[in-house]
Design a protein around this motif. Structure first.
Motif, PDB file in Angstrom:
ATOM      1  N   UNK A  50      -0.245  -3.721  -2.588  1.00 54.17           N
ATOM      2  CA  UNK A  50       0.990  -3.651  -3.379  1.00 54.17           C
ATOM      3  C   UNK A  50       1.499  -2.218  -3.468  1.00 54.17           C
ATOM      4  N   UNK A  51       0.583  -1.267  -3.654  1.00 49.34           N
ATOM      5  CA  UNK A  51       0.973   0.138  -3.705  1.00 49.34           C
ATOM      6  C   UNK A  51       1.560   0.597  -2.375  1.00 49.34           C
ATOM      7  N   UNK A  52       0.929   0.209  -1.295  1.00 46.51           N
ATOM      8  CA  UNK A  52       1.426   0.603   0.025  1.00 46.51           C
ATOM      9  C   UNK A  52       2.775  -0.061   0.308  1.00 46.51           C
ATOM     10  N   UNK A  87      -5.112   2.511   6.045  1.00 41.60           N
ATOM     11  CA  UNK A  87      -6.022   1.365   6.040  1.00 41.60           C
ATOM     12  C   UNK A  87      -5.259   0.045   5.952  1.00 41.60           C
ATOM     13  N   UNK A  88      -4.085   0.063   5.333  1.00 41.73           N
ATOM     14  CA  UNK A  88      -3.282  -1.159   5.198  1.00 41.73           C
ATOM     15  C   UNK A  88      -2.365  -1.363   6.400  1.00 41.73           C
ATOM     16  N   UNK A  89      -1.707  -0.301   6.858  1.00 42.36           N
ATOM     17  CA  UNK A  89      -0.682  -0.448   7.888  1.00 42.36           C
ATOM     18  C   UNK A  89      -1.152  -0.090   9.290  1.00 42.36           C
ATOM     19  N   UNK A  90      -2.229   0.684   9.386  1.00 41.92           N
ATOM     20  CA  UNK A  90      -2.666   1.172  10.687  1.00 41.92           C
ATOM     21  C   UNK A  90      -1.913   2.415  11.120  1.00 41.92           C
ATOM     22  N   UNK A  91      -1.027   2.909  10.270  1.00 42.44           N
ATOM     23  CA  UNK A  91      -0.219   4.094  10.562  1.00 42.44           C
ATOM     24  C   UNK A  91      -0.340   5.100   9.436  1.00 42.44           C
ATOM     25  N   UNK A  93       1.660   7.768   6.988  1.00 42.81           N
ATOM     26  CA  UNK A  93       3.035   7.689   6.461  1.00 42.81           C
ATOM     27  C   UNK A  93       4.082   8.327   7.371  1.00 42.81           C
ATOM     28  N   UNK A  94       3.779   9.489   7.967  1.00 36.13           N
ATOM     29  CA  UNK A  94       4.782  10.128   8.830  1.00 36.13           C
ATOM     30  C   UNK A  94       5.008   9.310  10.104  1.00 36.13           C
ATOM     31  N   UNK A  95       3.968   8.618  10.594  1.00 35.03           N
ATOM     32  CA  UNK A  95       4.152   7.742  11.753  1.00 35.03           C
ATOM     33  C   UNK A  95       5.039   6.555  11.378  1.00 35.03           C
ATOM     34  N   UNK A  96       4.834   6.038  10.182  1.00 35.03           N
ATOM     35  CA  UNK A  96       5.683   4.946   9.688  1.00 35.03           C
ATOM     36  C   UNK A  96       7.129   5.434   9.571  1.00 35.03           C
ATOM     37  N   UNK A  97       7.318   6.624   9.021  1.00 32.13           N
ATOM     38  CA  UNK A  97       8.669   7.176   8.876  1.00 32.13           C
ATOM     39  C   UNK A  97       9.349   7.351  10.221  1.00 32.13           C
ATOM     40  N   UNK A  98       8.614   7.802  11.211  1.00 30.06           N
ATOM     41  CA  UNK A  98       9.199   8.002  12.540  1.00 30.06           C
ATOM     42  C   UNK A  98       9.636   6.684  13.164  1.00 30.06           C
ATOM     43  N   UNK A  99       8.971   5.602  12.838  1.00 23.77           N
ATOM     44  CA  UNK A  99       9.319   4.310  13.409  1.00 23.77           C
ATOM     45  C   UNK A  99      10.211   3.464  12.538  1.00 23.77           C
ATOM     46  N   UNK A 100      10.534   3.929  11.331  1.00 23.82           N
ATOM     47  CA  UNK A 100      11.306   3.109  10.403  1.00 23.82           C
ATOM     48  C   UNK A 100      12.803   3.139  10.691  1.00 23.82           C
ATOM     49  N   UNK A 101      13.223   3.957  11.644  1.00 24.47           N
ATOM     50  CA  UNK A 101      14.640   3.985  11.996  1.00 24.47           C
ATOM     51  C   UNK A 101      15.088   2.612  12.470  1.00 24.47           C
ATOM     52  N   UNK A 108       4.454 -12.303  17.006  1.00 26.87           N
ATOM     53  CA  UNK A 108       4.057 -13.611  16.499  1.00 26.87           C
ATOM     54  C   UNK A 108       2.662 -13.993  16.948  1.00 26.87           C
ATOM     55  N   UNK A 109       2.198 -13.479  18.063  1.00 27.00           N
ATOM     56  CA  UNK A 109       0.854 -13.832  18.496  1.00 27.00           C
ATOM     57  C   UNK A 109      -0.182 -13.288  17.521  1.00 27.00           C
ATOM     58  N   UNK A 110       0.184 -12.255  16.776  1.00 27.79           N
ATOM     59  CA  UNK A 110      -0.711 -11.719  15.753  1.00 27.79           C
ATOM     60  C   UNK A 110      -0.582 -12.486  14.450  1.00 27.79           C
ATOM     61  N   UNK A 111       0.356 -13.445  14.414  1.00 24.51           N
ATOM     62  CA  UNK A 111       0.586 -14.289  13.235  1.00 24.51           C
ATOM     63  C   UNK A 111       0.786 -13.463  11.963  1.00 24.51           C
ATOM     64  N   UNK A 112       1.610 -12.420  12.081  1.00 21.72           N
ATOM     65  CA  UNK A 112       1.975 -11.559  10.966  1.00 21.72           C
ATOM     66  C   UNK A 112       0.794 -10.814  10.369  1.00 21.72           C
ATOM     67  N   UNK A 113      -0.285 -10.687  11.126  1.00 24.03           N
ATOM     68  CA  UNK A 113      -1.464 -10.000  10.612  1.00 24.03           C
ATOM     69  C   UNK A 113      -1.431  -8.502  10.862  1.00 24.03           C
TER      70      UNK A 113
END
Length: 145
Positions: A50-52, A87-91, A93-101, A108-113
């Protein structure tokens, strides 16, 4: 579930399993078993998730320093926050920011995991469905039935 209301109101603060169980009026052992059975994850995994999830929202808004986000969400410091985020996202925060554009693309093969949440978690699935509906997550066309 009373615990979810308690967590939602206090996830930004330091909280423990004992606090949440007390608010639910049950022993922490009974509560931990019941929560896992209902959500598919431990109580503290849910609090971290929830925090993440909130951190991702704050990161998308932009302009808020990582250290501020970390302390506002109950982490001791930015490195503690970064470890939890990864641990939650695999990224990081700065990697997430770079890809959030562009919105996240869920395979779907990962079934939203890719969110590293157990597939039997109804609460997590509800959050995912909400994000898809808001257009924050794009689902590959072959995933749509």
């Amino acid at each position: 579930m009373l615990a979810l209301i308690y967590i939602e109101a206090r996830f930004r603060d330091p909280i423990s399993l004992e606090d949440i169980a007390r608010a639910s009026h049950v022993s922490r052992f009974h509560f931990a078993r019941a929560f896992r059975a209902e959500t598919g994850m431990s109580t503290m995994q849910y609090v971290r998730w929830r925090r993440v999830h909130e951190a991702k929202r704050l990161l998308r808004t932009g302009g808020i320093p990582l250290a501020t986000i970390a302390t506002d969400l109950g982490y001791f410091d930015q490195s503690h926050f970064t470890r939890a985020f990864r641990s939650v996202t695999g990224l990081r925060p700065h990697e997430y920011l770079n890809g959030v554009a562009r919105p996240e693309l869920i395979n779907c093969s990962a079934k939203l995991l890719s969110w590293r949440i157990e597939s039997n978690s109804r609460i997590a699935q509800a959050h995912i469905v909400r994000e898809v509906a808001l257009g924050l997550i794009l689902v590959e066309p072959e995933c749509v039935e």
